[in-house]
Write a protein that holds these residues in place. Structure first.
Motif, PDB file in Angstrom:
ATOM      1  N   ASN A  85     -31.185  54.178  37.276  1.00  0.00           N
ATOM      2  CA  ASN A  85     -30.994  52.826  36.754  1.00  0.00           C
ATOM      3  C   ASN A  85     -29.744  52.714  35.893  1.00  0.00           C
ATOM      4  N   THR A  86     -29.051  53.828  35.705  1.00  0.00           N
ATOM      5  CA  THR A  86     -27.881  53.785  34.822  1.00  0.00           C
ATOM      6  C   THR A  86     -26.691  54.498  35.470  1.00  0.00           C
ATOM      7  N   ASN A  87     -25.535  54.185  34.940  1.00  0.00           N
ATOM      8  CA  ASN A  87     -24.310  54.807  35.440  1.00  0.00           C
ATOM      9  C   ASN A  87     -23.346  54.921  34.256  1.00  0.00           C
ATOM     10  N   LEU A  88     -22.821  56.117  34.040  1.00  0.00           N
ATOM     11  CA  LEU A  88     -21.854  56.278  32.948  1.00  0.00           C
ATOM     12  C   LEU A  88     -20.505  55.821  33.474  1.00  0.00           C
ATOM     13  N   ALA A  89     -20.157  54.598  33.215  1.00  0.00           N
ATOM     14  CA  ALA A  89     -18.970  53.990  33.806  1.00  0.00           C
ATOM     15  C   ALA A  89     -17.692  54.440  33.110  1.00  0.00           C
ATOM     16  N   LYS A  97     -35.299  54.258  30.017  1.00  0.00           N
ATOM     17  CA  LYS A  97     -36.258  55.292  29.639  1.00  0.00           C
ATOM     18  C   LYS A  97     -36.521  56.207  30.818  1.00  0.00           C
ATOM     19  N   SER A  98     -36.750  57.495  30.508  1.00  0.00           N
ATOM     20  CA  SER A  98     -37.066  58.402  31.614  1.00  0.00           C
ATOM     21  C   SER A  98     -38.454  58.042  32.103  1.00  0.00           C
TER      22      SER A  98
END
Lengths: 270, 759, 316
Positions: free
Chosen positions: B142-146, B129-130
C-alpha cells in the motif's frame, strides 16, 4: 362507439406526442420515434422506444423519415440550420390532420370539434430575449436545459444543477433566478432574459463593456451568471457599494476565484 | 516590480493589452465543450460504484433499456478506461445513453449491479499498518518510497546539535478540485474517425490518451477544445473523451454529450492529496539549522502514480542545511484518485515544512522571519544536491524582504498567543512563508507553435491549447507580437485548440505553458520574422537602399525599418503585398538546462524558469466561535518577466483567494465505514462565497527577476500564486499560540475551538 | 431526475384534492423539492407535482386582527425586505434574510422553507445511497457512529440526529406563531415534528396556507443570529432566535436538534432582567442545558451559547 367517442378516452398528451406536432424547438420531447396517429386507439397509446437500428428516425421539421440516426442528422444539418431552433412551423390537429399557423387557432379548432383544450399539456409559451417562443417540453425539464439544448442559447451554464453555484442565473420577469431549479413547464407567459440578450448584436451593453474593460473574468464559465445578477442589481441600485455587490452575488461560486475583480467591476455601476 | 535593468518591452507586460477573447466571454458566445449541437445529440450519464473495494459480478441493464428514451447502456466492456475491479466508492461502473440527460441519470439507477465485496482500506494511516488489507492499487504494497535522499550525515548532525526538536504535522486538507464546469464532452464518429470536444488543459495530451485507450491510429482521432471552465490540474487528462467516445460508438456514432452531474464529476475526477510529516531539526540556540530529517507521507487515493514525491522540494532548495534527509512515502487507499491541484506538491508540502519551521522558531523563542532569513539560501547559490543546478528565481529573498516591509510585520509581530488581543476581543496573528518552487520546469517535452501571416499584414497564432483561467493562448499572442515588432492589436488567434491543425502547445499546468508553448511561439515568431525581413528588403521603400541585408532591419509598431535610418520604413501590409503566404514554426521546451538566448538577453549560468512565490497573512481569530477572518493577505510572485499583465494580476489576486480557500474553507466529508463521499456538492465541500472574505484586503505584487531561461525571461506563474497557504495556517498559530489539527480538512471553526480547548 | 408529471392547482381546495392520494407533492418555489428530484435521494418519489404558484391570493404580508399574517407563497425576499416585518418582527426578517442566497430567496417561499426536508449529508446523498431511518423505518442512522459534525447536540428525535435546516422555523416558534393549513391551525411549536421525510406534522394532502404571528407587546425586541462555516448559502449549523419584551423571553435554537429547540432554562434566566453582557452570558450558559454532543460536534455547545448571547444582546 363512434370514432370520436372512442378517442375521447385517450389523453391529450398521447395524441400530441404521437401526431408529431412541431411547435418549435429542434427536437420534440423524446420523440425521435413518432408514429403517425391512426384511428385505432390501441396503436395511438403506444410510445415506441428504439434501441435498434431498424426503427425510423423522423425529422421534427418536415416529417421525413430515415432509417438511421446518422441519416437524420445529415438531413437536419443540410436542410435545417441551427437557426431554425426557434422557428415555429405548423400546428397539426391529431384528429383530422388539419394545419394551423398558431397554437390558438389549433386550440379553437379542437375546442369546436373534439375535446376541450383549456391548456395543451406539455406546451409552453414565453418570451426569451425579446423573442416569443412556443415549445413542447417534458414536465421534468428544467429551464436551463430548454435554453441550452432546445433554443441553442448556450451562454447560460450548469455548474451544479441544484442551486448552489449561480452559473445558471437568468432573469425571469426581471428577477434573478436559478434556471436549473425552474421547471420549463411553469414558465408560461414569462419574460426571460439570458446573457445573449444583453448586447444588441452590434454593441455590448455598458455592463458587458465594463467587464471587458476591467477584465472581470478568468475562465468565463461563471461570468454569464454574475452578469445577469449584476444586471438585476443595477436596475434596482445603480451605484452599489462593494458590500452591496458582495451580498447580491453571495449565491455565486467562482472556482477560478476571481471574486475581487468581478465584484469591484460591478460596484459603482456603469 | 523589476529587480534588474532590462530593455523596455513594447507589448510584453503592458497593462492595457486586453484579453482577445473577452468579447466571447461576456456575450455568452464562448463555446465550452457542451455548447453545440442543440437538438442533434443524445446524452450520456454514468453510474458509480457503491462499494470501495471488490469486483463487479453482474450487470443487469434490462430495466434501464426498457425505460422510454433510453438508447443504450455501456459497461467496462465498452469503455476502455473503466475497470471490472472496484478500487473506490464512486468509481464508474456503467453508463446510459438517452434522449435527454434527465432520463439518462434516472436510467442509471435502473441498472442493477452486483458486486463481490473485498476487504479494502480507506484511511491512509490504516493502510500503512502492517497486516492492513492490500488496496490493490499497487500490486504488493500500500506504500511506495517515492523519494529517499540523503545529503551529508543528518543523523549525526542532528544528534550533535545543541538544540533538537521533533515535530509532527497532521494531514493537510483534501478536497475535490470541483471546477465550476463539471466534466463533460461531446463525441461522435464518422466511419472510423472520432471527433470530440472536451474541456482541456492539454488537448494534445488528451488525444494521446484517447489514441492509447482505443488503440486507434492517431490520424483518426480529432480532438477540439476552446474554452475550459476552470481546471486547477483536473482537466489535464482525457476529460471524459474516452467515455463519451465509447458511448457514441455504442449508438452507431451518433453524437453523445456526456455531462457528469456535479456529484459524479467530483467522484470520478481528481482530488487534492493530504500530506502529513515528521520533521526532526537540529539547530543552534540562535537559529542556525544544522540538520533536518524530514519524512512526508501522502495519501494518493487510488492513484498508484500520485505525484507526491516532490512535496519536500521547497524545504530542500530554500534553506542552506548542510546535512539533510528527505523521504516521501506515497500511500494508496481505496478512495478517489489524487492528482494535481494547481500543483503537484507545493501547497500541502509547504504547509508541512512551514509548520515545522514555525514550531522550531517557537521552540527557539525566535521570530520565524528571522529564522527563515538566517538560513535562506542565497539567490544565485547553486543547489546543494546533484546536479547542482542554479535554480534561478533570484527573487525569493527579495520577496521575503518586500513582504516584511509591506505588511508592517516588524510592528505587528508578537510571540505566538501573546500580546495579541484586538479591541473587539479577537486574537491577531501574522506570518510570512515562501519557498523556491518546483514549477515552470515541467519536463523537457517539446512544445510547438505555428504563426501565420495574413495578406493584410496581421498575424495569427495557431495554439495547440485551449483557454482556461489564465488565458494561455493570449500569452503566446504577446510573445509573437513582441518578437515580430507588431502592435498587439495586429496579432490574433488563428486556429486554436484543434489537434489536427496545431502543434502540441503543452500542458497548462505546472506553469509549463509559458516556458513550453511560450518558447515554441518565440521561436516560431523568430522563424517568421526572418522570412518577413527577407521579403521586406525586396519591397519599395527599402529595396533601393544600397547593400541592404536582412540584418539591417528591425521592426516596431507593425512596421519594418532600416536601423541606420529609421525614417526608411514600410508596413507589414506592404511587406505582404504580392508576397506568398508565410508561416513560421518553432519548438521550445521548459527545462532545467541552459536555454537559448533571447533578443537582448545574455546567456548566463542562471538556467531555470521556475516560478516562485511568497505570501504573508494577517488574521483575526474569534476566540468565542473559532472563526478566522483574513485581515490582510499579500501575495508576492516572481514571474521572471510578466508577459500578459492583466492575466498575471488576476492569477496573483486569485492566488490569495485560493489560499484562503485551502486554509479555511474547501474540504471534504466522508463516511469512513463505507468510503462513501458525502461532500460531492459545493455546499458540503464548502466552496467559499463572496461573503467569506473581503477582496480589498488582498494585495499582490509581481517581481520580475528575469531569468534567461524562459521566453523573455518569463516563468510560469500559476502554481506559485497558491502555494503558500501555510501563511494563513501559521498566522493562526501566531494568533492563538496553538496549532489547529487539520485532520485532512481546512481550519474550520470547530477545529479552532478544539485547539483552544473549547470543544 | 425522477419522471414526474406536472399539473397546476387552481385553488387551495383543488390542490388538496390533487394531493389527497399521497402520490403527488406540492411545488411552490421548488428550491428544495427539485434538488431531491434531481438527486433522487428519496426512495419513493412523487409521481406528480401540484403547482401551488397558480393559486391566487396566497402572497401577502398584512397586519390584521391583532396578528401579522403572511401568505404561504410569500417569498423570503419579500419578507426580508418588508418594512413592517423588519421593524416589528425583526427576528423573522433576519431569519428570512439569512436563508441561502438572493436567487434562492427570490423563488423560495415561507411555506416551503418551513416544510423543507432534512439536510443530513447521509439523507441527501444522491441516488439514495443511504436509505436511513427517515426514509425507511427499518433503516438505521449512519450519522450516529460516523460523520456527525453538523448534527444534533440534544440527542435524537424519533431516532434521527439531524440539525433543523430551516432558518425561519425557530424564528416562528420564538414568535409564538401559528401555522394555518388547509385543514387546521396549529401552534408553530406543535407544527414541527420528525415524521419520516418531513420536519412537520402535515398530513398527506394538507398544505400550509398562512403564517400568523401574534402582535408583540410594545417595546418587544427580537433578533436572529446564525452560525455556519460559510457566510452565505449554508444552512444553519447553530442559530438562535430570541424575542424579549416586558417580562417575557422566548429563545429557540435552530440547527441543534431535528426540529426547533426551545431553550427554556435560558428563557427563565433572562426574562424580566435588564440585558447586559453579564445577564446575557449567564442566560446563554443555560441555553445548552441538557445537551449531549455526538462524536464530532461538541463545538456546537460553545457556539450555541455564543449565538444565544449575541442574539440576546441584540435585543437590548
Amino acid at each position: 362507439m363512434s370514432e370520436i367517442e372512442e378517442t375521447k378516452q385517450i389523453s391529450r398528451r398521447q395524441f400530441l406526442k404521437n401526431a408529431g406536432i412541431v411547435v418549435g424547438g429542434t427536437a420534440v420531447g423524446s420523440s425521435f420515434i413518432l408514429a403517425a396517429c391512426k384511428g385505432d386507439a390501441s396503436e395511438v397509446t403506444k410510445t415506441v422506444t428504439v434501441t435498434s437500428a431498424t426503427a425510423t428516425f423522423k425529422c421534427p421539421y418536415d416529417g421525413q423519415e430515415f432509417d438511421t440516426f446518422a441519416a437524420l442528422q445529415a438531413h437536419v444539418e443540410e436542410k435545417h440550420q441551427e437557426g431554425d431552433a426557434v422557428t415555429i412551423t405548423k400546428f397539426v390537429s391529431p384528429y383530422d390532420g388539419k394545419e394551423f399557423d398558431t397554437l390558438e387557432a389549433l386550440k379553437a379548432h379542437l375546442d369546436a370539434n373534439f375535446v376541450s383544450a383549456e391548456s395543451a399539456p406539455g406546451i409552453v409559451s414565453f418570451v426569451v430575449n425579446g423573442k416569443p417562443v412556443t415549445l413542447k417540453v417534458e414536465d421534468y425539464w428544467t429551464l436551463d436545459f430548454i435554453l441550452r439544448d432546445r433554443l441553442a442559447l448556450y451562454g447560460t451554464k450548469n455548474g451544479c444543477g441544484v442551486g448552489q453555484c449561480g452559473a445558471c442565473t437568468v432573469l425571469i420577469d426581471g428577477v434573478p433566478t436559478f434556471s436549473c431549479l425552474t421547471l420549463g413547464i411553469e414558465c408560461g407567459g414569462k419574460t426571460i432574459e439570458t446573457i445573449e440578450g444583453l448586447s444588441n448584436g452590434t454593441n455590448l451593453s455598458p455592463l458587458q463593456q465594463k467587464f471587458v474593460d476591467k477584465e472581470a473574468f478568468q475562465c468565463g464559465f461563471c461570468t454569464p451568471g454574475f452578469i445577469m445578477a449584476a444586471k438585476a442589481l443595477l436596475a434596482e441600485n445603480p451605484n452599489p457599494t462593494v458590500d452591496e455587490v458582495r451580498e447580491a452575488v453571495s449565491g455565486h461560486i467562482c472556482t477560478c476565484h476571481n471574486f475581487k475583480n468581478t465584484i469591484t467591476t460591478i460596484a459603482g455601476g456603469v | 516590480m523589476a529587480l534588474v535593468e532590462r530593455p523596455e518591452m513594447k507589448v510584453i507586460g503592458k497593462l492595457e493589452n486586453p484579453d482577445k477573447l473577452a468579447y466571447h466571454v461576456v456575450t455568452g458566445n464562448a463555446d465550452f465543450a457542451s455548447d453545440r449541437l442543440a437538438g442533434r445529440k443524445l446524452y450520456g450519464a454514468i453510474k458509480c460504484s457503491t462499494i470501495m473495494k471488490g469486483v463487479i459480478t453482474k450487470i443487469d441493464a434490462t430495466k434501464a433499456l426498457a425505460e422510454p428514451g433510453v438508447k443504450a447502456v455501456v459497461t467496462h466492456e465498452d469503455v476502455p478506461s473503466w475497470k471490472e475491479g472496484i478500487f473506490f466508492w464512486g468509481q464508474p461502473v456503467a453508463g446510459v445513453i438517452a434522449d435527454d440527460p434527465f432520463i439518462a441519470e434516472r436510467a442509471c439507477n435502473l441498472i442493477e449491479v452486483e458486486y463481490e465485496d473485498r476487504p479494502g482500506v480507506f484511511d491512509p494511516d490504516e493502510a500503512m499498518k502492517s497486516g492492513a488489507p492490500l488496496t490493490g492499487i499497487r500490486p504488493d504494497s500500500n506504500t511506495n518510497l517515492a523519494t529517499n535522499l540523503d545529503r551529508g550525515d543528518p543523523d549525526t548532525a542532528i544528534a550533535n546539535a545543541p538544540v533538537q526538536l521533533e515535530t509532527t504535522q497532521g494531514y493537510t486538507t483534501t478536497y475535490q478540485h470541483a471546477t465550476l464546469e463539471p466534466h463533460q464532452s461531446v463525441s461522435w464518429w464518422v466511419g472510423d474517425n472520432l471527433y470530440s470536444w472536451i474541456p482541456s488543459q492539454h488537448i494534445h495530451g488528451a488525444k494521446n490518451s484517447v489514441v492509447n485507450a482505443f488503440g486507434m491510429p492517431a490520424n483518426k482521432v480529432h480532438l477540439f477544445t476552446h474554452f475550459t471552465g476552470c481546471g486547477h490540474g483536473d482537466k489535464t487528462g482525457d476529460n471524459t473523451a474516452i467515455e463519451s467516445a465509447a458511448m457514441s460508438r455504442k449508438v452507431n456514432g451518433a453524437p453523445v454529450n456526456l455531462i457528469k452531474t456535479r456529484q459524479k464529476s467530483m467522484l470520478t475526477h481528481s482530488w487534492m492529496f493530504a500530506i502529513k510529516s515528521e520533521i526532526k531539526w537540529g539547530a543552534t540556540a540562535d537559529g542556525e539549522i544544522l540538520g533536518v530529517d524530514a519524512k512526508f507521507y501522502g495519501d494518493g487515493g487510488s492513484n498508484a502514480m500520485a505525484p507526491i514525491g516532490n512535496c519536500h522540494f521547497g524545504l530542500r532548495t530554500t534553506y542552506d542545511i548542510p546535512d539533510a534527509r528527505f523521504q516521501v512515502t506515497t500511500i494508496t487507499t481505496n478512495s478517489p484518485a489524487r492528482g494535481y491541484w494547481r500543483c503537484v506538491n507545493d501547497p500541502p508540502g509547504a504547509c508541512n515544512y512551514d509548520r515545522a519551521l514555525y514550531k522550531l522558531a517557537a521552540h527557539l523563542d525566535m521570530d520565524p522571519y528571522q529564522l527563515i532569513m538566517k538560513n535562506i539560501r542565497e539567490n544565485d547559490a547553486p543547489d546543494l544536491d546533484a546536479p547542482y543546478r542554479v535554480w534561478g528565481g533570484i527573487a525569493v529573498k527579495d520577496m521575503f524582504e518586500w513582504l516584511h516591509e509591506e505588511s508592517g510585520y516588524a510592528g505587528k509581530w508578537h510571540k505566538p498567543g501573546e500580546g495579541n488581543v484586538m479591541d473587539d476581543g479577537r486574537l491577531h496573528g501574522i506570518a510570512i512563508t515562501g519557498h523556491w518552487d518546483s514549477h515552470g520546469s515541467v519536463n523537457g517535452a517539446s512544445r510547438g507553435g505555428i504563426v501565420t501571416m495574413c495578406p493584410d499584414g496581421t498575424a495569427l497564432v495557431n495554439v495547440g491549447g485551449g483557454r482556461g483561467p489564465s488565458g494561455g493562448p493570449i500569452t503566446c499572442v504577446h510573445i509573437v507580437a513582441e518578437t515580430l515588432g507588431m502592435k498587439y492589436e495586429d496579432v490574433g488567434l488563428g486556429d486554436w485548440g484543434a489537434t489536427d491543425t496545431t502543434l502540441d502547445a503543452g500542458i497548462q499546468a505546472g506553469s509549463g505553458f509559458t516556458s513550453g508553448a511560450g518558447t515554441g511561439f518565440l521561436n516560431a515568431a523568430l522563424d517568421l520574422r526572418g522570412k518577413l525581413f527577407s521579403y521586406a528588403i525586396q519591397k519599395a521603400g527599402l529595396r533601393d537602399i544600397e547593400g541592404i541585408t536582412v540584418d539591417d532591419l528591425d521592426a516596431e509598431n507593425s512596421e519594418v525599418f532600416y536601423k541606420k535610418d529609421p525614417t526608411k520604413r514600410i508596413t507589414y501590409r506592404q511587406v505582404m503585398s504580392g508576397t506568398p503566404p508565410l508561416a513560421g514554426s518553432g519548438f521550445g521546451w521548459a527545462s532545467h538546462t541552459k536555454n537559448r538566448a533571447v533578443g537582448n538577453v545574455p546567456l548566463g549560468e542562471v538556467c531555470n524558469s521556475n516560478g516562485n512565490a511568497c505570501s504573508a497573512a494577517e488574521v483575526a481569530v474569534d476566540p468565542e466561535t473559532g472563526e478566522v477572518e483574513v485581515l490582510n493577505h499579500w501575495n508576492a510572485v516572481d514571474t521572471g518577466r510578466t508577459i500578459f499583465k492583466q492575466g498575471t494580476i488576476k492569477e496573483m489576486r486569485s492566488g490569495s483567494e485560493l489560499q484562503i480557500w485551502q486554509a479555511l474553507y474547501s474540504g471534504s466529508i466522508w463516511d469512513k465505514a463505507s468510503g462513501a463521499c458525502l461532500s460531492s456538492n459545493y455546499t458540503e465541500a464548502m466552496m467559499p462565497t463572496s461573503m467569506c472574505f473581503k477582496g480589498e484586503n488582498l494585495h499582490q505584487q509581481d517581481f520580475e527577476s528575469y531569468d534567461a531561461a524562459g521566453p523573455y525571461g518569463a516563468h510560469g506563474i500559476g502554481e506559485p500564486c497558491v502555494t503558500n497557504y501555510s501563511s494563513i495556517i501559521c498566522a493562526i498559530f501566531n494568533a492563538t499560540g496553538k496549532w489547529v489539527e487539520p485532520d485532512k480538512g481546512p481550519c474550520t471553526p470547530d477545529k479552532v475551538l478544539k485547539a483552544l480547548g473549547k470543544a | 431526475m425522477y419522471k414526474i408529471t406536472h399539473v397546476d392547482a387552481t385553488s387551495v381546495d383543488d390542490a388538496v384534492a390533487k394531493l389527497a392520494d399521497g402520490s403527488a407533492a406540492p411545488i411552490a418555489g421548488g428550491t428544495d423539492l427539485i434538488t431531491t428530484l434531481k438527486g433522487m435521494c428519496i426512495p419513493t418519489p412523487p409521481a406528480k407535482l401540484v403547482n401551488l404558484k397558480t393559486i391566487s391570493g396566497l402572497k401577502y404580508i398584512k397586519e390584521e386582527g391583532g396578528m401579522l399574517k403572511i401568505g404561504a407563497l410569500t417569498t423570503l425576499t419579500e419578507i426580508a425586505k418588508s418594512s413592517v416585518v423588519k421593524s416589528k418582527y425583526t427576528v423573522l426578517a433576519e431569519a428570512a434574510k439569512a436563508v441561502a442566497s438572493p436567487e434562492l430567496r427570490n423563488a423560495g417561499t415561507i411555506g416551503g422553507n418551513i416544510c423543507q426536508m432534512p439536510r443530513c449529508p447521509y439523507f441527501r446523498n444522491e441516488n439514495n445511497a443511504f436509505n436511513c431511518l427517515r426514509k425507511d423505518s427499518s433503516g438505521l442512522c449512519y450519522a450516529l457512529t460516523d460523520y456527525n459534525v453538523k448534527h444534533s447536540i440534544f440527542g435524537a428525535a424519533s431516532g434521527c440526529v439531524d440539525g433543523c435546516p430551516s432558518d425561519v422555523a425557530p424564528a416562528l416558534v420564538a414568535l409564538g406563531a401559528k401555522i394555518k393549513t388547509s385543514k387546521r391551525t396549529v401552534d408553530a411549536a406543535d407544527f414541527f415534528a420528525v415524521d419520516g421525510l418531513d420536519i412537520t406534522a402535515l398530513e398527506d394532502g394538507e398544505i400550509v396556507v398562512e403564517i400568523q404571528v401574534p402582535e408583540l407587546a410594545s417595546g418587544t425586541k427580537s433578533a436572529y443570529r446564525k452560525f455556519a462555516f460559510r457566510k452565505s448559502i449554508d444552512f444553519p449549523l447553530v442559530s438562535a432566535a430570541v424575542v424579549i419584551g416586558g417580562s417575557n423571553a422566548s429563545i429557540v435554537l435552530g440547527g441543534v436538534y431535528p426540529i426547533p429547540r426551545r431553550a427554556a432554562a435560558a428563557e427563565d434566566a433572562i426574562k424580566g432582567k435588564a440585558i447586559d453582557e453579564t445577564s446575557a452570558a449567564a442566560a446563554s450558559e443555560q441555553a445548552t442545558k441538557g445537551s449531549v454532543a455526538l462524536g464530532q460536534n461538541k463545538y456546537k455547545i460553545q457556539i450555541a451559547k455564543v449565538m444565544t448571547k449575541r442574539a440576546i444582546l441584540a435585543c437590548k
